[in-house]
Design a protein around this motif. Structure first.
Motif, PDB file in Angstrom:
ATOM      1  N   ASN A  37       0.837  -1.198   0.000  1.00 12.08           N
ATOM      2  CA  ASN A  37       0.000   0.000   0.000  1.00 12.08           C
ATOM      3  C   ASN A  37       0.874   1.252   0.000  1.00 12.08           C
ATOM      4  N   LEU A  38       0.226   2.393   0.011  1.00 13.65           N
ATOM      5  CA  LEU A  38       0.965   3.658  -0.051  1.00 13.65           C
ATOM      6  C   LEU A  38       1.924   3.819   1.121  1.00 13.65           C
ATOM      7  N   ILE A  39       1.435   3.584   2.334  1.00 11.06           N
ATOM      8  CA  ILE A  39       2.266   3.862   3.505  1.00 11.06           C
ATOM      9  C   ILE A  39       3.426   2.878   3.612  1.00 11.06           C
ATOM     10  N   TRP A  40       3.229   1.631   3.182  1.00 12.58           N
ATOM     11  CA  TRP A  40       4.343   0.680   3.204  1.00 12.58           C
ATOM     12  C   TRP A  40       5.456   1.157   2.272  1.00 12.58           C
ATOM     13  N   ASN A  41       5.112   1.635   1.089  1.00 13.42           N
ATOM     14  CA  ASN A  41       6.121   2.123   0.152  1.00 13.42           C
ATOM     15  C   ASN A  41       6.939   3.258   0.757  1.00 13.42           C
ATOM     16  N   ILE A  42       6.279   4.140   1.489  1.00 10.16           N
ATOM     17  CA  ILE A  42       6.998   5.259   2.101  1.00 10.16           C
ATOM     18  C   ILE A  42       7.926   4.764   3.202  1.00 10.16           C
ATOM     19  N   GLY A  43       7.410   3.888   4.061  1.00  8.67           N
ATOM     20  CA  GLY A  43       8.268   3.310   5.098  1.00  8.67           C
ATOM     21  C   GLY A  43       9.438   2.543   4.501  1.00  8.67           C
ATOM     22  N   HIS A  44       9.170   1.847   3.421  1.00 15.08           N
ATOM     23  CA  HIS A  44      10.198   1.040   2.767  1.00 15.08           C
ATOM     24  C   HIS A  44      11.338   1.887   2.204  1.00 15.08           C
ATOM     25  N   ILE A  45      11.024   3.009   1.601  1.00 11.65           N
ATOM     26  CA  ILE A  45      12.121   3.814   1.029  1.00 11.65           C
ATOM     27  C   ILE A  45      12.996   4.409   2.137  1.00 11.65           C
ATOM     28  N   ILE A  46      12.401   4.658   3.303  1.00 10.94           N
ATOM     29  CA  ILE A  46      13.189   5.149   4.445  1.00 10.94           C
ATOM     30  C   ILE A  46      14.163   4.064   4.897  1.00 10.94           C
ATOM     31  N   VAL A  47      13.652   2.845   5.070  1.00 12.09           N
ATOM     32  CA  VAL A  47      14.498   1.733   5.496  1.00 12.09           C
ATOM     33  C   VAL A  47      15.590   1.462   4.470  1.00 12.09           C
ATOM     34  N   THR A  61      21.999   2.274  11.713  1.00  9.63           N
ATOM     35  CA  THR A  61      20.981   3.116  11.098  1.00  9.63           C
ATOM     36  C   THR A  61      20.339   4.006  12.153  1.00  9.63           C
ATOM     37  N   LEU A  62      19.533   4.935  11.707  1.00  6.51           N
ATOM     38  CA  LEU A  62      18.826   5.855  12.592  1.00  6.51           C
ATOM     39  C   LEU A  62      17.446   5.316  12.965  1.00  6.51           C
ATOM     40  N   LEU A  63      17.174   4.064  12.616  1.00  8.81           N
ATOM     41  CA  LEU A  63      15.851   3.473  12.792  1.00  8.81           C
ATOM     42  C   LEU A  63      15.865   2.387  13.859  1.00  8.81           C
ATOM     43  N   THR A  64      14.705   2.160  14.452  1.00  6.12           N
ATOM     44  CA  THR A  64      14.581   1.053  15.382  1.00  6.12           C
ATOM     45  C   THR A  64      14.538  -0.259  14.600  1.00  6.12           C
ATOM     46  N   SER A  91       7.806  12.123   9.770  1.00  3.56           N
ATOM     47  CA  SER A  91       8.953  12.755  10.410  1.00  3.56           C
ATOM     48  C   SER A  91      10.263  12.142   9.927  1.00  3.56           C
ATOM     49  N   LEU A  92      10.298  10.811   9.827  1.00  4.77           N
ATOM     50  CA  LEU A  92      11.517  10.121   9.399  1.00  4.77           C
ATOM     51  C   LEU A  92      11.876  10.413   7.946  1.00  4.77           C
ATOM     52  N   LEU A  93      10.882  10.726   7.127  1.00  2.00           N
ATOM     53  CA  LEU A  93      11.170  11.079   5.730  1.00  2.00           C
ATOM     54  C   LEU A  93      12.227  12.172   5.651  1.00  2.00           C
ATOM     55  N   PHE A  94      12.123  13.129   6.545  1.00  2.00           N
ATOM     56  CA  PHE A  94      13.012  14.288   6.500  1.00  2.00           C
ATOM     57  C   PHE A  94      14.183  14.184   7.472  1.00  2.00           C
ATOM     58  N   SER A  95      13.926  13.688   8.684  1.00  3.46           N
ATOM     59  CA  SER A  95      15.014  13.634   9.673  1.00  3.46           C
ATOM     60  C   SER A  95      16.127  12.687   9.241  1.00  3.46           C
ATOM     61  N   THR A  96      15.779  11.580   8.605  1.00  2.89           N
ATOM     62  CA  THR A  96      16.812  10.625   8.205  1.00  2.89           C
ATOM     63  C   THR A  96      17.696  11.181   7.095  1.00  2.89           C
ATOM     64  N   ILE A  97      17.117  11.860   6.140  1.00  2.12           N
ATOM     65  CA  ILE A  97      17.943  12.378   5.043  1.00  2.12           C
ATOM     66  C   ILE A  97      18.773  13.572   5.525  1.00  2.12           C
ATOM     67  N   GLU A  98      18.203  14.393   6.409  1.00  7.35           N
ATOM     68  CA  GLU A  98      18.973  15.517   6.958  1.00  7.35           C
ATOM     69  C   GLU A  98      20.174  15.009   7.749  1.00  7.35           C
ATOM     70  N   GLN A  99      19.980  13.952   8.551  1.00  6.33           N
ATOM     71  CA  GLN A  99      21.090  13.399   9.323  1.00  6.33           C
ATOM     72  C   GLN A  99      22.110  12.739   8.403  1.00  6.33           C
ATOM     73  N   THR A 100      21.640  12.101   7.356  1.00 11.00           N
ATOM     74  CA  THR A 100      22.554  11.490   6.396  1.00 11.00           C
ATOM     75  C   THR A 100      23.457  12.549   5.766  1.00 11.00           C
ATOM     76  N   ILE A 101      22.879  13.689   5.425  1.00 14.27           N
ATOM     77  CA  ILE A 101      23.670  14.783   4.842  1.00 14.27           C
ATOM     78  C   ILE A 101      24.733  15.251   5.831  1.00 14.27           C
TER      79      ILE A 101
END
Length: 151
Positions: A37-47, A61-64, A91-101
């Protein structure tokens, strides 16, 4: 890399617009004949981004572990993602990429374990990993565009 990071951030804004413009029920809907579904795809790209950046460079990683296990490649959503989880994903969509940078700028990704993706890309360093990540996010955006036709 600045241009690539800028493009990834724009991609993440597009993903966030799905969260903002679809109901919880719509985000959780798994259309007949599809596996996610939509939300799984979003979670998946973060992981996936976290694994490509951090795990392959021998960093945590920055994830649990729970979050990772829910959205890692090969998992199938149950269609019961809560609003609290959706808010975390946004929240993770943005915080993870900002921390990666920040971590990139601070030289955290010097080491990188060479890997061959299932789609045939050979990744030998962090920069190649992030280029592949951007491609991967585009593929999943395409899946989401297909899913939204069923909503």
């Amino acid at each position: 890399m600045n241009t690539l990071f800028k493009s990834i951030k724009r991609s993440r804004e597009i993903y966030a617009s799905y969260i903002e413009n679809y109901t919880l029920e719509q985000l959780n809907l798994i259309p007949e004949g599809l596996r996610n579904n939509l939300i799984w795809n979003i979670g998946h790209i973060i992981v996936s981004q976290q694994r490509l950046a951090y795990l392959l460079s021998e960093n945590e990683t920055l994830l649990t572990e729970e979050f990772t296990n829910k959205y890692v490649n090969g998992t199938i959503p149950d269609g019961k993602t809560t609003q609290e989880e959706v808010d975390e994903i946004k929240s993770l969509l943005f915080s993870t990429i900002e921390q990666t940078i920040l971590d990139y700028e601070n030289g955290k990704f010097e080491n990188y374990t060479e890997t061959q993706t299932r789609t045939g890309f050979l990744l030998t360093n962090f920069e190649e990993g992030m280029l592949f990540n951007h491609y991967h996010e585009g593929v999943h955006l395409g899946f989401m565009m297909k899913i939204k036709r069923f909503i």
